[in-house]
Design an enzyme around this catalytic site. Structure first.
Site, PDB file in Angstrom:
ATOM      1  N   GLY A  30      49.949  93.684   8.098  1.00  0.00           N
ATOM      2  CA  GLY A  30      48.914  93.450   7.085  1.00  0.00           C
ATOM      3  C   GLY A  30      49.458  93.187   5.697  1.00  0.00           C
ATOM      4  O   GLY A  30      48.699  93.090   4.737  1.00  0.00           O
ATOM      5  N   ARG A  50      42.943  86.125  -3.973  1.00  0.00           N
ATOM      6  CA  ARG A  50      42.449  84.789  -3.654  1.00  0.00           C
ATOM      7  C   ARG A  50      40.974  84.698  -4.027  1.00  0.00           C
ATOM      8  O   ARG A  50      40.207  85.631  -3.762  1.00  0.00           O
ATOM      9  CB  ARG A  50      42.646  84.533  -2.152  1.00  0.00           C
ATOM     10  CG  ARG A  50      42.115  83.213  -1.665  1.00  0.00           C
ATOM     11  CD  ARG A  50      42.790  82.785  -0.379  1.00  0.00           C
ATOM     12  NE  ARG A  50      42.337  83.550   0.789  1.00  0.00           N
ATOM     13  CZ  ARG A  50      42.806  83.340   2.020  1.00  0.00           C
ATOM     14  NH1 ARG A  50      43.729  82.415   2.243  1.00  0.00           N
ATOM     15  NH2 ARG A  50      42.375  84.057   3.023  1.00  0.00           N
ATOM     16  N   GLY A  80      40.659  87.366  12.897  1.00  0.00           N
ATOM     17  CA  GLY A  80      40.046  88.221  11.883  1.00  0.00           C
ATOM     18  C   GLY A  80      41.027  88.431  10.752  1.00  0.00           C
ATOM     19  O   GLY A  80      42.187  88.050  10.847  1.00  0.00           O
ATOM     20  N   LYS A 122      45.014  89.413  -0.494  1.00  0.00           N
ATOM     21  CA  LYS A 122      45.784  88.975   0.667  1.00  0.00           C
ATOM     22  C   LYS A 122      47.082  89.780   0.693  1.00  0.00           C
ATOM     23  O   LYS A 122      47.866  89.708  -0.258  1.00  0.00           O
ATOM     24  CB  LYS A 122      46.066  87.468   0.534  1.00  0.00           C
ATOM     25  CG  LYS A 122      46.649  86.837   1.783  1.00  0.00           C
ATOM     26  CD  LYS A 122      46.533  85.322   1.712  1.00  0.00           C
ATOM     27  CE  LYS A 122      47.376  84.648   2.782  1.00  0.00           C
ATOM     28  NZ  LYS A 122      47.323  83.191   2.685  1.00  0.00           N
ATOM     29  N   ARG A 153      34.552  80.317   7.938  1.00  0.00           N
ATOM     30  CA  ARG A 153      35.435  79.346   8.585  1.00  0.00           C
ATOM     31  C   ARG A 153      34.738  78.765   9.815  1.00  0.00           C
ATOM     32  O   ARG A 153      33.801  79.378  10.338  1.00  0.00           O
ATOM     33  CB  ARG A 153      36.715  80.051   9.065  1.00  0.00           C
ATOM     34  CG  ARG A 153      37.426  80.825   7.986  1.00  0.00           C
ATOM     35  CD  ARG A 153      38.181  82.030   8.565  1.00  0.00           C
ATOM     36  NE  ARG A 153      38.715  82.878   7.489  1.00  0.00           N
ATOM     37  CZ  ARG A 153      39.935  82.792   6.996  1.00  0.00           C
ATOM     38  NH1 ARG A 153      40.783  81.942   7.516  1.00  0.00           N
ATOM     39  NH2 ARG A 153      40.333  83.583   6.017  1.00  0.00           N
ATOM     40  N   ASP A 201      40.480  78.275  12.458  1.00  0.00           N
ATOM     41  CA  ASP A 201      40.275  79.439  11.580  1.00  0.00           C
ATOM     42  C   ASP A 201      40.717  79.132  10.154  1.00  0.00           C
ATOM     43  O   ASP A 201      40.405  79.882   9.238  1.00  0.00           O
ATOM     44  CB  ASP A 201      41.022  80.666  12.105  1.00  0.00           C
ATOM     45  CG  ASP A 201      42.473  80.375  12.434  1.00  0.00           C
ATOM     46  OD1 ASP A 201      42.710  79.470  13.247  1.00  0.00           O
ATOM     47  OD2 ASP A 201      43.365  81.035  11.874  1.00  0.00           O
ATOM     48  N   ASN A 202      41.432  78.037   9.978  1.00  0.00           N
ATOM     49  CA  ASN A 202      41.872  77.652   8.642  1.00  0.00           C
ATOM     50  C   ASN A 202      41.077  76.474   8.098  1.00  0.00           C
ATOM     51  O   ASN A 202      41.539  75.747   7.223  1.00  0.00           O
ATOM     52  CB  ASN A 202      43.367  77.317   8.649  1.00  0.00           C
ATOM     53  CG  ASN A 202      44.206  78.542   8.961  1.00  0.00           C
ATOM     54  OD1 ASN A 202      43.788  79.662   8.689  1.00  0.00           O
ATOM     55  ND2 ASN A 202      45.374  78.341   9.534  1.00  0.00           N
TER      56      ASN A 202
HETATM   57  P1  AMP Z   1      47.412  82.509   9.438  1.00  0.00           P
HETATM   58  O1  AMP Z   1      48.583  81.944  10.151  1.00  0.00           O
HETATM   59  O2  AMP Z   1      47.755  82.996   8.045  1.00  0.00           O
HETATM   60  O3  AMP Z   1      46.225  81.624   9.472  1.00  0.00           O
HETATM   61  O4  AMP Z   1      47.022  83.831  10.219  1.00  0.00           O
HETATM   62  C1  AMP Z   1      46.579  83.831  11.542  1.00  0.00           C
HETATM   63  C2  AMP Z   1      46.084  85.198  11.915  1.00  0.00           C
HETATM   64  O5  AMP Z   1      47.156  86.151  11.860  1.00  0.00           O
HETATM   65  C3  AMP Z   1      45.013  85.752  11.010  1.00  0.00           C
HETATM   66  O6  AMP Z   1      44.103  86.483  11.806  1.00  0.00           O
HETATM   67  C4  AMP Z   1      45.770  86.651  10.078  1.00  0.00           C
HETATM   68  O7  AMP Z   1      44.963  87.655   9.523  1.00  0.00           O
HETATM   69  C5  AMP Z   1      46.818  87.225  11.004  1.00  0.00           C
HETATM   70  N1  AMP Z   1      48.021  87.670  10.282  1.00  0.00           N
HETATM   71  C6  AMP Z   1      48.907  86.884   9.622  1.00  0.00           C
HETATM   72  N2  AMP Z   1      49.876  87.632   9.071  1.00  0.00           N
HETATM   73  C7  AMP Z   1      49.615  88.923   9.364  1.00  0.00           C
HETATM   74  C8  AMP Z   1      50.251  90.165   9.068  1.00  0.00           C
HETATM   75  N3  AMP Z   1      51.360  90.237   8.340  1.00  0.00           N
HETATM   76  N4  AMP Z   1      49.672  91.283   9.553  1.00  0.00           N
HETATM   77  C9  AMP Z   1      48.559  91.220  10.267  1.00  0.00           C
HETATM   78  N5  AMP Z   1      47.909  90.101  10.578  1.00  0.00           N
HETATM   79  C10 AMP Z   1      48.417  88.948  10.140  1.00  0.00           C
HETATM   80 MG    MG Z   2      44.581  81.695   8.374  1.00  0.00          MG
END
Ligand code: AMP
Ligand code: MG
Length: 486
Positions: free
Chosen positions: A126, A176, A90, A113, A183, A252-253
């Site tokens: 976050g 963004r 999520g 973001k 996705r 998810d990407n």
């Molecule tokens: P990503 O590697 O950017 O595709 O992120 C994978 C998952 O980790 C997604 O659900 C993101 O929302 C979550 N996520 C990445 N960085 C953070 C962060 N700093 N705080 C909370 N959730 C994160």
């Molecule tokens: Mg991602």
């Protein structure tokens, strides 16, 4: 804040989906917003007034301190296979502000973001750090310049907050822009945790938003599957043709729209090598350059699985339909890739041996560690002495084959060269250039980054200013490494 001044014209169609798909979530305030990058051209195409948006009040929106009129901020729920392992995810560090309806009637998600914690943040804060958000801005805009479908970057605002990773870092928020944030992982979430009605609502929403023509098909969900397979095959072929390595092709990407999303550990390849991996966490090379087409197929198979309840009431028949659609992927991918490679070599028509012609060249490039982008540039401008392949007997042989092949097509050499100019970029966001831009930006000097962005905006211009940006990096003792930037 009024729509008339800034041009916000927001709708919130996502909130019409069943509630399992999102959580209402305002961005969390930040202490000292400061705009550091702004995309004037993109703002204009969205119908946003650049000057107003860059004003003190406008920046409050881009930093998440103020919600524009008409917004219904939310975090989206999704799941995903991360390096092959299925997980509930999520928007843990993203908030969708709303969908901007442009003056031409198009719909684009506006997402912040790095706006702080959401119900999906798990252990994370976050937040996002400035360096990775600038990096996403550079590479996503470079992809757009290259003509590759992608999410875009409207702005980066520094937050005045420190985020803690391995080191304390300046925080930032990226705005963004995407044709949607649906996705493969959103469908996986629906299939795993939603009801049959939830899944159907999601699929209908995706069709309406991205593939309206599928609504008229005999089997609209099969048409959706086929359309996504085609879009993703075309996208991944485009990555391969410019030497882009996504680095974290988790489900998810992978978007339903066919846009590139999630610029974490991605990077462009200099020397042609199928096994190239930049991401520090990809120790197995799962997402290596040469693996990307296979991973694309794997991810699409996960997508197809989620649609089985919708494809046919008889599960066996549904499974067969999904398998048949997925079985097409390799051919569809190859067709897109071959068409792109032919254009890179100035070929207008198709001959059965073209695949061999291309493979010999790529094989020589790999064997002699040739720079991928510059080899094609040298072929385009007939500056072969500039390539690593110059003087190699097999390359001379290959040139004869290629010349003969060009002679067998009716188009003139001039037309062929024009096609090559339009298909072979002069510049890509080379790692050493991106790193230099980020280093200066970290010290408060954005001029290097701004210049890089302007050069990357028109990669097929082949202008004199691009010459210095086209140079490959010098030999380095340490291989280039990227990090996820979370
Ligand atoms: P990503 O590697 O950017 O595709 O992120 C994978 C998952 O980790 C997604 O659900 C993101 O929302 C979550 N996520 C990445 N960085 C953070 C962060 N700093 N705080 C909370 N959730 C994160
Ligand atoms: Mg991602």
């Amino acid at each position: 804040m009024g729509t008339s001044k800034t041009g916000w014209n927001l709708e919130n169609s996502y909130t019409q989906l069943p509630e399992v798909f999102y959580s209402r979530q305002n961005p969390n305030p930040v202490p000292a917003p400061k705009l550091v990058l702004f995309n004037n051209a993109l703002a204009a195409s969205l119908g946003l007034h650049a000057e107003e948006l860059q004003s003190e009040e406008g920046v409050q929106v881009l930093a998440g301190n103020l919600v524009p009129d008409g917004a219904a901020p939310l975090a989206q729920a999704y799941a995903g296979h991360q390096f092959g392992h299925f997980t509930r995810l999520g928007d843990g560090r993203a908030v969708l502000i709303g969908e901007q309806i442009t003056p031409t009637g198009e719909r684009f998600d506006i997402q912040l973001k790095g706006p702080g914690r959401t119900p999906y943040s798990r252990g994370g804060d976050g937040r996002a750090a400035l360096g990775p958000m600038l990096r996403e801005y550079i590479i996503s805009e470079a992809m757009h310049g290259l003509g590759i479908p992608t999410t875009r970057s409207l702005a980066v605002a520094a937050t005045g907050e420190t985020v803690y990773r391995e080191n304390p870092l300046p925080g930032a928020i990226l705005t963004r822009v995407a044709s949607s944030h649906l996705r493969v992982g959103t469908f996986q979430y629906a299939a795993q945790w939603g009801s049959a009605d939830d899944l159907r609502a999601l699929a209908d929403y995706a069709i309406q938003r991205h593939y309206p023509e599928a609504a008229d098909a005999e089997n609209r969900y099969l048409a959706l599957l086929q359309a996504v397979i085609d879009r993703q095959a075309a996208l991944i072929a485009k990555w391969m043709l410019v030497g882009f390595i996504h680095g974290v092709m988790n489900t998810d990407n992978m978007t339903i729209s066919g846009e590139t999303i999630d610029y974490g550990p991605c990077a462009f390849m200099d020397t042609y090598k199928l096994a190239t991996v930049f991401s520090s966490i990809d120790v197995q090379g799962r997402y290596a350059y040469g693996n990307q087409p296979y991973i694309g197929g794997w991810n699409l198979a996960r997508f197809a699985e989620t649609l089985i309840p919708l494809l046919h009431e008889n599960e066996e028949q549904a499974l067969q339909m999904a398998q048949d659609a997925i079985a097409q992927y390799t051919d569809i991918y190859r067709t897109h890739w071959l068409a792109g490679m032919r254009a890179k070599l100035g070929l207008f028509n198709a001959e059965a041996e073209d695949k061999d012609l291309i493979d010999i060249l790529l094989g020589l490039m790999e064997q002699h560690q040739a720079d991928y982008t510059n080899t094609f540039r040298a072929l385009t401008f007939d500056k072969l002495e500039a390539t690593e392949l110059f003087g190699i007997a097999e390359f001379a042989e290959w040139l004869k084959l290629w010349n003969g092949r060009q002679d067998r097509q009716p188009e003139s050499r001039e037309a062929s060269q024009q096609l090559m100019r339009d298909s072979n970029p002069a510049v890509i966001p080379r790692n050493h250039r991106v790193e230099a831009a980020l280093e200066y930006a970290g010290q408060g000097d954005f001029s290097v980054l701004e210049r890089l962005l302007s050069v990357l905006a028109t990669p097929y211009a082949h202008s004199p200013e691009q010459e210095e940006y086209a140079a490959a990096p010098g030999a380095s003792a340490v291989p280039y490494r990227t990090f996820c930037g979370t």
